[in-house]
Scaffold this motif. Sequence first.
Motif, PDB file in Angstrom:
ATOM      1  N   LEU A 187      42.272  -4.616 -37.484  1.00  0.00           N
ATOM      2  CA  LEU A 187      43.608  -4.082 -37.214  1.00  0.00           C
ATOM      3  C   LEU A 187      44.671  -4.833 -38.011  1.00  0.00           C
ATOM      4  CD1 LEU A 187      43.470  -3.423 -33.360  1.00  0.00           C
ATOM      5  CD2 LEU A 187      43.152  -1.798 -35.232  1.00  0.00           C
ATOM      6  N   VAL A 188      44.501  -6.138 -38.159  1.00  0.00           N
ATOM      7  CA  VAL A 188      45.437  -6.923 -38.973  1.00  0.00           C
ATOM      8  C   VAL A 188      45.400  -6.431 -40.420  1.00  0.00           C
ATOM      9  CG1 VAL A 188      45.833  -9.207 -39.974  1.00  0.00           C
ATOM     10  CG2 VAL A 188      45.447  -8.971 -37.513  1.00  0.00           C
ATOM     11  N   GLN A 189      44.214  -6.184 -40.932  1.00  0.00           N
ATOM     12  CA  GLN A 189      44.088  -5.690 -42.307  1.00  0.00           C
ATOM     13  C   GLN A 189      44.778  -4.344 -42.480  1.00  0.00           C
ATOM     14  OE1 GLN A 189      39.879  -5.634 -43.124  1.00  0.00           O
ATOM     15  NE2 GLN A 189      39.653  -7.849 -42.916  1.00  0.00           N
ATOM     16  N   LEU A 190      44.585  -3.437 -41.518  1.00  0.00           N
ATOM     17  CA  LEU A 190      45.210  -2.118 -41.614  1.00  0.00           C
ATOM     18  C   LEU A 190      46.730  -2.212 -41.501  1.00  0.00           C
ATOM     19  CD1 LEU A 190      42.759   0.094 -39.517  1.00  0.00           C
ATOM     20  CD2 LEU A 190      43.102   0.113 -41.997  1.00  0.00           C
ATOM     21  N   ALA A 191      47.203  -3.069 -40.610  1.00  0.00           N
ATOM     22  CA  ALA A 191      48.649  -3.222 -40.457  1.00  0.00           C
ATOM     23  C   ALA A 191      49.282  -3.690 -41.767  1.00  0.00           C
ATOM     24  CB  ALA A 191      48.950  -4.204 -39.332  1.00  0.00           C
ATOM     25  N   ARG A 192      48.635  -4.606 -42.434  1.00  0.00           N
ATOM     26  CA  ARG A 192      49.177  -5.112 -43.698  1.00  0.00           C
ATOM     27  C   ARG A 192      49.088  -4.046 -44.790  1.00  0.00           C
ATOM     28  NH1 ARG A 192      46.363 -11.131 -43.230  1.00  0.00           N
ATOM     29  NH2 ARG A 192      47.974 -12.065 -41.894  1.00  0.00           N
ATOM     30  N   ARG A 193      47.973  -3.334 -44.817  1.00  0.00           N
ATOM     31  CA  ARG A 193      47.763  -2.335 -45.870  1.00  0.00           C
ATOM     32  C   ARG A 193      48.769  -1.195 -45.769  1.00  0.00           C
ATOM     33  NH1 ARG A 193      42.001  -0.446 -45.390  1.00  0.00           N
ATOM     34  NH2 ARG A 193      41.688  -2.655 -45.911  1.00  0.00           N
ATOM     35  N   TYR A 194      49.109  -0.809 -44.536  1.00  0.00           N
ATOM     36  CA  TYR A 194      49.990   0.343 -44.335  1.00  0.00           C
ATOM     37  C   TYR A 194      51.379  -0.054 -43.845  1.00  0.00           C
ATOM     38  CZ  TYR A 194      45.836   3.085 -45.190  1.00  0.00           C
ATOM     39  OH  TYR A 194      44.730   3.646 -45.787  1.00  0.00           O
ATOM     40  N   HIS A 195      51.730  -1.311 -44.015  1.00  0.00           N
ATOM     41  CA  HIS A 195      53.081  -1.797 -43.712  1.00  0.00           C
ATOM     42  C   HIS A 195      53.504  -1.430 -42.288  1.00  0.00           C
ATOM     43  CE1 HIS A 195      53.253  -2.689 -47.970  1.00  0.00           C
ATOM     44  NE2 HIS A 195      52.961  -1.434 -48.231  1.00  0.00           N
ATOM     45  N   ALA A 196      52.618  -1.708 -41.355  1.00  0.00           N
ATOM     46  CA  ALA A 196      52.884  -1.420 -39.947  1.00  0.00           C
ATOM     47  C   ALA A 196      53.051  -2.723 -39.172  1.00  0.00           C
ATOM     48  CB  ALA A 196      51.732  -0.612 -39.347  1.00  0.00           C
ATOM     49  N   GLY A 221      40.551 -15.439 -35.130  1.00  0.00           N
ATOM     50  CA  GLY A 221      41.193 -16.246 -36.159  1.00  0.00           C
ATOM     51  C   GLY A 221      42.368 -15.569 -36.828  1.00  0.00           C
ATOM     52  N   VAL A 222      43.105 -14.732 -36.071  1.00  0.00           N
ATOM     53  CA  VAL A 222      44.214 -13.968 -36.672  1.00  0.00           C
ATOM     54  C   VAL A 222      45.524 -14.180 -35.913  1.00  0.00           C
ATOM     55  CG1 VAL A 222      42.728 -12.204 -37.705  1.00  0.00           C
ATOM     56  CG2 VAL A 222      43.552 -11.890 -35.350  1.00  0.00           C
ATOM     57  N   LEU A 223      45.721 -15.356 -35.346  1.00  0.00           N
ATOM     58  CA  LEU A 223      46.948 -15.622 -34.599  1.00  0.00           C
ATOM     59  C   LEU A 223      48.194 -15.393 -35.446  1.00  0.00           C
ATOM     60  CD1 LEU A 223      45.990 -18.787 -32.530  1.00  0.00           C
ATOM     61  CD2 LEU A 223      46.919 -16.664 -31.578  1.00  0.00           C
ATOM     62  N   ASP A 224      48.108 -15.682 -36.746  1.00  0.00           N
ATOM     63  CA  ASP A 224      49.276 -15.537 -37.613  1.00  0.00           C
ATOM     64  C   ASP A 224      49.407 -14.131 -38.184  1.00  0.00           C
ATOM     65  OD1 ASP A 224      47.084 -15.622 -39.258  1.00  0.00           O
ATOM     66  OD2 ASP A 224      47.947 -17.017 -40.706  1.00  0.00           O
ATOM     67  N   GLY A 225      48.517 -13.214 -37.799  1.00  0.00           N
ATOM     68  CA  GLY A 225      48.547 -11.860 -38.354  1.00  0.00           C
ATOM     69  C   GLY A 225      49.105 -10.819 -37.414  1.00  0.00           C
ATOM     70  N   ILE A 226      49.543 -11.242 -36.241  1.00  0.00           N
ATOM     71  CA  ILE A 226      50.012 -10.293 -35.233  1.00  0.00           C
ATOM     72  C   ILE A 226      51.518 -10.451 -35.069  1.00  0.00           C
ATOM     73  CG2 ILE A 226      49.847  -9.641 -32.800  1.00  0.00           C
ATOM     74  CD1 ILE A 226      46.907 -10.680 -33.000  1.00  0.00           C
TER      75      ILE A 226
END
Length: 390
Positions: A187-196, A221-226
């Motif tokens: 979900l972090v990857q998709l949020a970044r890819r689609y500017h969400a 391991g994605v605390l900084d990605g949310i």
Amino acid sequence: MQTFAEELQALRAEGLYRSMRTIHGAQGGRVELDGKDVLLLCSNNYLGLADHPVLKQAATDAIGFGVGSGASRLVCGNMDLHERLEARIAAFKGTERALVFNSGYAANTGIISALVGRGDAIFSDRLNHASIVDGALLSRANFHRYPHRDTAALERLLQEKGGNGRRLIVTDGVFSMDGDIAPLDKLVQLARRYHALLMVDDAHGSGVLGDTGRGSAELFGVLDGIDVQMGTLGKGFGSFGAYAAASAEICDYLVNKARSFIFSTSLPPAVLAASIAAIDVVDSPEGEQLRRRLASNVALFKERLQGAGFDTMGSETQIVPIFVGPAEATMEFSRELLERGVFVQGIRPPTVPAGSCRLRCTIMATHEPAELEGAAEAIIEVGIKLGVIS
């Protein structure tokens, strides 16, 4: 037009009528219910902190600040304890800032309806909590629901339905009725890819999951990605209230836009102090020990149930559902277990879809292994009697 009495009678006939049971005394692994000592197997008090002496002492000491806060935060109800709790949450979650709300429901409806509006788009897991759904409806943004944990379907929606406004992906971290975990890394990857923006409701993961109890985001391991970590203080932390942990900019925006924050009298001193103490316990060697004990209890309980043939619906956490199917059979299962001294609630529509009713067992760190062995034995006996397993 049906009268209220007729509608209530229809609920009874369908096995969907609800009523409350009264617990006497503190929330613990065992409680007094209707004058009977029973094993509590449906509480969200996962680490057993609700009656922890450190939390009780903190709440008692805070009575010196008064019983109520007097007003909303933006009038005169912003106390030193509110800011101390927010600073503690931000430090715990590793964010610039945090903002406290009065409940998980108030947090989700307030955050979502503030961050997006008409012309924007929300992408929500189909099994997200009702408060997320209500927040999305209140926002009046375009609301798109993707199949449970299906990131390929989510990506197609992001490609086809994104529009030109803000995009918000929102998911439970731990799904409260199934006990499984969202694929936050993807979900972090998709949020970044689609500017969400990505918002995670980690009500059932905070304090429990991850090496240090930071929750499902720490697990991946994605605390900084949310962008927005929403959580509650009334489950793993044993207190009350909720929060958004995010950037200073987002928190400042919520102060000015989140109606459930702006128009609510703020939390009282005793609750705030207990919550600070709870985070300190979770963030200590004792908290680590409690998480280890919880994991051990969960493994024991699941092994016994799955070994007997029960469908635990892909649970990965301390929430362990037992699939039954029909509503009336589920409630009969619950009644029979209570007669055997095990208190487990049946979950029915509208909380879950028709035909997917289940017992929702929740394990606590303070349960004794022998108690869980006994509960599993009772569940197996009743399951065989009712034909849920053979």
